[in-house]
Design a protein around this motif. Structure first.
Motif, PDB file in Angstrom:
ATOM      1  N   LEU A  82       8.326  -3.112  -1.880  1.00 48.09           N
ATOM      2  CA  LEU A  82       7.679  -3.182  -0.879  1.00 48.09           C
ATOM      3  C   LEU A  82       8.330  -2.624   0.587  1.00 48.09           C
ATOM      4  O   LEU A  82       7.887  -2.863   1.743  1.00 48.09           O
ATOM      5  N   ARG A  83       9.517  -1.955   0.334  1.00 44.54           N
ATOM      6  CA  ARG A  83      10.227  -1.444   1.248  1.00 44.54           C
ATOM      7  C   ARG A  83       8.930  -0.219   1.796  1.00 44.54           C
ATOM      8  O   ARG A  83       9.439  -0.057   3.086  1.00 44.54           O
ATOM      9  N   THR A  84       8.483   0.394   1.077  1.00 45.70           N
ATOM     10  CA  THR A  84       7.333   1.360   1.524  1.00 45.70           C
ATOM     11  C   THR A  84       6.706   0.570   2.919  1.00 45.70           C
ATOM     12  O   THR A  84       6.119  -0.550   2.564  1.00 45.70           O
ATOM     13  N   SER A  85       6.304   1.198   3.858  1.00 45.62           N
ATOM     14  CA  SER A  85       5.433   0.726   5.044  1.00 45.62           C
ATOM     15  C   SER A  85       4.259   0.211   4.507  1.00 45.62           C
ATOM     16  O   SER A  85       3.498   1.133   3.741  1.00 45.62           O
ATOM     17  N   ILE A  86       3.748  -1.024   4.749  1.00 45.41           N
ATOM     18  CA  ILE A  86       2.325  -1.430   4.280  1.00 45.41           C
ATOM     19  C   ILE A  86       1.220  -0.708   4.614  1.00 45.41           C
ATOM     20  O   ILE A  86       0.341  -0.626   4.189  1.00 45.41           O
ATOM     21  N   SER A  87       1.374  -0.109   6.218  1.00 48.52           N
ATOM     22  CA  SER A  87       0.473   0.562   6.521  1.00 48.52           C
ATOM     23  C   SER A  87      -0.094   1.897   5.846  1.00 48.52           C
ATOM     24  O   SER A  87      -1.162   2.459   5.767  1.00 48.52           O
ATOM     25  N   PRO A 102       9.096  -7.538 -21.379  1.00 47.67           N
ATOM     26  CA  PRO A 102      10.479  -7.493 -20.879  1.00 47.67           C
ATOM     27  C   PRO A 102      10.582  -7.000 -19.341  1.00 47.67           C
ATOM     28  O   PRO A 102      11.285  -7.342 -18.459  1.00 47.67           O
ATOM     29  N   LYS A 103       9.430  -6.257 -18.975  1.00 49.37           N
ATOM     30  CA  LYS A 103       9.358  -5.763 -17.848  1.00 49.37           C
ATOM     31  C   LYS A 103       7.955  -5.801 -17.084  1.00 49.37           C
ATOM     32  O   LYS A 103       6.926  -5.762 -17.933  1.00 49.37           O
ATOM     33  N   MET A 104       7.975  -6.152 -15.887  1.00 51.82           N
ATOM     34  CA  MET A 104       6.614  -5.922 -15.147  1.00 51.82           C
ATOM     35  C   MET A 104       6.454  -4.752 -14.407  1.00 51.82           C
ATOM     36  O   MET A 104       7.422  -4.337 -13.698  1.00 51.82           O
ATOM     37  N   GLN A 105       5.273  -4.020 -14.278  1.00 51.08           N
ATOM     38  CA  GLN A 105       4.891  -2.784 -13.647  1.00 51.08           C
ATOM     39  C   GLN A 105       4.402  -3.068 -12.284  1.00 51.08           C
ATOM     40  O   GLN A 105       3.554  -3.842 -12.139  1.00 51.08           O
ATOM     41  N   TRP A 106       5.008  -2.794 -11.158  1.00 52.53           N
ATOM     42  CA  TRP A 106       4.527  -2.664  -9.905  1.00 52.53           C
ATOM     43  C   TRP A 106       4.156  -1.076  -9.354  1.00 52.53           C
ATOM     44  O   TRP A 106       4.879  -0.211  -9.596  1.00 52.53           O
ATOM     45  N   THR A 107       2.839  -0.967  -9.206  1.00 51.26           N
ATOM     46  CA  THR A 107       2.126   0.422  -8.638  1.00 51.26           C
ATOM     47  C   THR A 107       1.702   0.396  -7.435  1.00 51.26           C
ATOM     48  O   THR A 107       1.106  -0.448  -6.756  1.00 51.26           O
ATOM     49  N   LEU A 108       2.303   1.435  -6.447  1.00 52.27           N
ATOM     50  CA  LEU A 108       1.830   1.597  -5.213  1.00 52.27           C
ATOM     51  C   LEU A 108       0.949   2.768  -5.064  1.00 52.27           C
ATOM     52  O   LEU A 108       1.416   3.970  -5.406  1.00 52.27           O
ATOM     53  N   ASN A 109      -0.315   2.923  -4.437  1.00 52.82           N
ATOM     54  CA  ASN A 109      -1.113   3.951  -4.261  1.00 52.82           C
ATOM     55  C   ASN A 109      -1.256   4.077  -2.717  1.00 52.82           C
ATOM     56  O   ASN A 109      -1.745   3.406  -2.166  1.00 52.82           O
ATOM     57  N   CYS A 110      -0.714   5.115  -2.475  1.00 58.87           N
ATOM     58  CA  CYS A 110      -0.406   5.525  -1.009  1.00 58.87           C
ATOM     59  C   CYS A 110      -1.620   6.009  -0.555  1.00 58.87           C
ATOM     60  O   CYS A 110      -2.410   6.900  -1.190  1.00 58.87           O
ATOM     61  N   CYS A 111      -1.781   6.025   0.870  1.00 63.95           N
ATOM     62  CA  CYS A 111      -2.820   6.725   1.583  1.00 63.95           C
ATOM     63  C   CYS A 111      -2.677   8.275   1.535  1.00 63.95           C
ATOM     64  O   CYS A 111      -3.863   8.991   1.505  1.00 63.95           O
ATOM     65  N   ASN A 112      -1.625   8.858   1.437  1.00 65.84           N
ATOM     66  CA  ASN A 112      -1.378  10.238   1.285  1.00 65.84           C
ATOM     67  C   ASN A 112      -1.548  10.838  -0.082  1.00 65.84           C
ATOM     68  O   ASN A 112      -1.326  11.946  -0.449  1.00 65.84           O
ATOM     69  N   GLY A 113      -2.038   9.892  -0.990  1.00 71.37           N
ATOM     70  CA  GLY A 113      -2.169  10.430  -2.418  1.00 71.37           C
ATOM     71  C   GLY A 113      -1.006  10.288  -3.217  1.00 71.37           C
ATOM     72  O   GLY A 113      -1.187  10.512  -4.537  1.00 71.37           O
ATOM     73  N   MET A 114       0.010   9.871  -2.885  1.00 66.99           N
ATOM     74  CA  MET A 114       1.060   9.614  -3.573  1.00 66.99           C
ATOM     75  C   MET A 114       1.107   8.213  -4.463  1.00 66.99           C
ATOM     76  O   MET A 114       0.588   7.346  -3.738  1.00 66.99           O
TER      77      MET A 114
END
Length: 435
Positions: A82-87, A102-114
Motif C-alpha cells: 500500500l505504499r502506492t498512493s491510494i488516490s 503458502p502465499k497470498m496474492q495482492w493486486t493493485l489496479n492503478c488508474c493509469n492502467g498499470m
C-alpha cells in the motif's frame, strides 16, 4: 478467500492497515462468510487491536465452502504493497487460493492502467488471540471527538511514553474546589517513570470540564485512574480522525485494561460496515495516592520550623498538584536556607584556609636576640641579617615543629603578661635566591 474493494472503502482499509502496523508486527486474518477480522498484538503483549469488516464493506467478498480461514502475514509487507498512493489505485484485490496456500496474492489496479501484483508469504497456523473483555461491564466511560482530544494532547511533550487519565464524579467535589477549577472532573497527567532520571522531563497536568470537552461522560463513585501508552493511543486517534468518528473510552481502575472503540453517531455501531477495538494494558500502581516522586517534608519535621507554602487544593485528596508530587514546594521554601548554608560553608572554608596560612608560619614573641622567620611551602630560610645567621638557625632547630601548640599566637597562657608588654613582630617572607 477472495476480496476486492475501491473508493472510500479502499481508503478506510488502508487506514486500518496503517493503524494496525503502529500497534503490532504481524497481521492475523480470520475470514468467515459473515465477517473478516484483522488482529494484531504487540511484542510486549500490552496492546491488542482488532478491526472487523462486514461483507457489504467490499465490492467482492467470497469464502468458498463456508469454512473459516485463518492466516497471518507481516504488516511490514502489507504496508509495502500500500505504499502506492491510494488516490492512484482504482481497485485492490486480495486472493488466498486455499487454506493451506503458502502465499497470498495482492493486486493493485492503478488508474493509469498499470497492474501491480505482490505475493506475500503467509503463516497457515497463526497465533490468533481472542478478546474476552466486555465493554458493557466497564463502569467508567467517555466519548471525545478526535479533534478535541488531539488538541488536549498537544499540551504534552511529543516524546511522552505514558499518560494518566483520572476520572472523578463532579457531584462529590467540595464547593470551594468547584468554584476554583470550574467543575473540572477529569485530569490528564503525564506519567514519568520514577526509576529513571527525570530531571529534564516536563511534567504536565491538565484539568478538563467534561461538559465542555467531551461528548459524553459517565463516572460514579470514588475517583479512579488508568495509565497507558501514548503510542497506541495516537495511532488509534489518527485512525478515528481520518474516518470522522468519535472515540469511546471504557475503563474501570488502575491495573485493569482500557478499551477504545469508534463511536458511530448515536447508534452502537450495528449499522456500520466496519468496527475497531483497541485494548491497552494499564499500570498496576495507582497515581492517586502514590506520587512519582518524593513528597515534601512536613512543616513540623523541618529544621527551621517554617511551614509549607500555601498551595491550591484540587478536586480531592485523590489528585495532588505537581508541586506536592515532586517536592518543589519544599525546594522553594528551603532555597534561602540552602543559600545561607552555602554562604556559611564558604565562610568556614575561608577561615580554614586562613588558619592553615597562620599555622604554616613560625610566629613567636619578639625578643632581643631572636629574629622571626617565615617557613611557607618548605622554602629555605634566608636571614636578612647575615651576622646572626648561625645563632638564628640553632635557635630555630631547637624550637618545636610548626604544628606544636607553642607555635600559635597566645598559645602559652603563662606568658600573657609578658605578651602584653612585648610587641608582635611578623617578618615577611624573604626573597629566595638560588646560588
Amino acid at each position: 478467500m477472495e476480496l476486492s474493494l475501491s473508493g472510500n472503502a479502499l481508503k478506510t482499509f488502508a487506514r486500518s492497515i496503517t493503524c494496525l502496523a503502529r500497534v503490532g508486527n504481524e497481521l492475523a486474518i480470520q475470514a468467515s462468510p459473515s465477517l473478516l477480522a484483522f488482529h494484531t498484538l504487540n511484542s510486549s503483549r500490552s496492546a491488542y487491536q482488532s478491526i472487523t469488516f462486514k461483507p457489504d464493506f467490499f465490492d467482492v467478498y467470497t469464502v468458498p465452502g463456508g469454512a473459516q480461514v485463518q492466516s497471518s502475514v507481516l504488516l511490514k509487507a502489507v504496508c509495502s504493497v500500500l505504499r502506492t498512493s491510494i488516490s492512484s489505485i482504482d481497485q485492490l484485490n486480495v486472493l488466498l487460493p486455499n487454506t493451506d496456500a503458502p502465499k497470498m496474492q495482492w493486486t493493485l489496479n492503478c488508474c493509469n492502467g498499470m497492474k501491480k501484483a505482490y505475493w506475500i508469504t503467509c503463516n497457515v497456523e497463526p497465533d490468533i488471540q481472542q478478546l474476552s473483555l466486555d465493554r458493557r461491564k466497564l463502569p467508567s466511560n467517555f466519548v471525545v471527538r478526535p479533534r478535541d482530544l488531539n488538541r488536549l494532547l498537544g499540551n504534552f511533550q511529543a516524546t511522552l511514553q505514558e499518560i494518566t487519565v483520572i476520572a472523578t464524579e463532579p457531584a462529590v467535589l467540595p464547593p470551594d474546589v468547584t468554584n476554583e477549577i470550574g467543575g473540572k472532573a477529569v485530569e490528564l497527567r503525564s506519567y514519568i517513570d520514577p526509576t529513571k532520571d527525570n530531571d529534564s522531563s516536563l511534567h504536565t497536568q491538565l484539568w478538563i470540564d467534561p461538559s465542555e470537552e467531551f461528548v459524553q461522560y459517565t463516572h460514579r463513585g470514588d475517583p479512579v485512574d488508568v495509565t497507558f501508552g501514548m503510542k497506541e493511543l495516537k495511532a488509534f486517534l489518527s485512525f478515528c480522525e481520518a474516518c470522522e468518528v468519535d472515540i469511546h473510552f471504557y475503563f474501570e481502575k488502575a491495573g485493569e485494561p482500557i478499551l477504545m472503540a469508534p463511536k458511530f453517531g448515536l447508534d452502537d455501531g450495528s449499522c456500520s460496515n466496519f468496527d475497531a477495538t483497541l485494548v491497552l494494558a494499564s499500570m498496576l500502581a495507582s497515581q492517586l495516592h502514590n506520587g512519582t516522586s518524593a513528597e515534601p517534608q512536613p512543616a513540623e519535621a523541618r529544621a527551621d520550623g517554617r511551614s509549607k507554602g500555601n498551595t491550591s487544593e484540587h478536586p480531592s485528596d485523590h489528585t495532588r498538584i505537581w508541586s506536592e508530587l515532586t517536592g518543589s514546594v519544599a525546594r522553594s521554601n528551603n532555597g534561602s536556607e540552602d543559600r545561607q548554608v552555602q554562604r556559611e560553608g564558604n565562610q568556614h572554608a575561608n577561615e580554614q584556609r586562613e588558619i592553615q596560612r597562620i599555622g604554616a608560619m613560625h610566629i613567636s614573641h619578639s625578643g632581643p636576640s631572636v629574629d622571626v622567620r617565615a617557613g611557607l611551602n618548605n622554602r629555605p630560610l634566608i636571614e636578612r641579617n647575615q651576622m646572626g645567621e648561625d645563632t638564628g638557625r640553632r635557635e630555630l632547630n631547637a624550637q618545636a615543629s610548626q604544628r606544636h601548640p607553642s607555635n600559635w599566637v597566645d598559645a602559652d597562657e603563662d606568658d600573657e603578661d609578658e605578651g602584653e608588654e612585648a610587641e608582635l613582630c611578623v617578618q615577611s617572607t624573604p626573597p629566595c635566591y638560588e646560588e
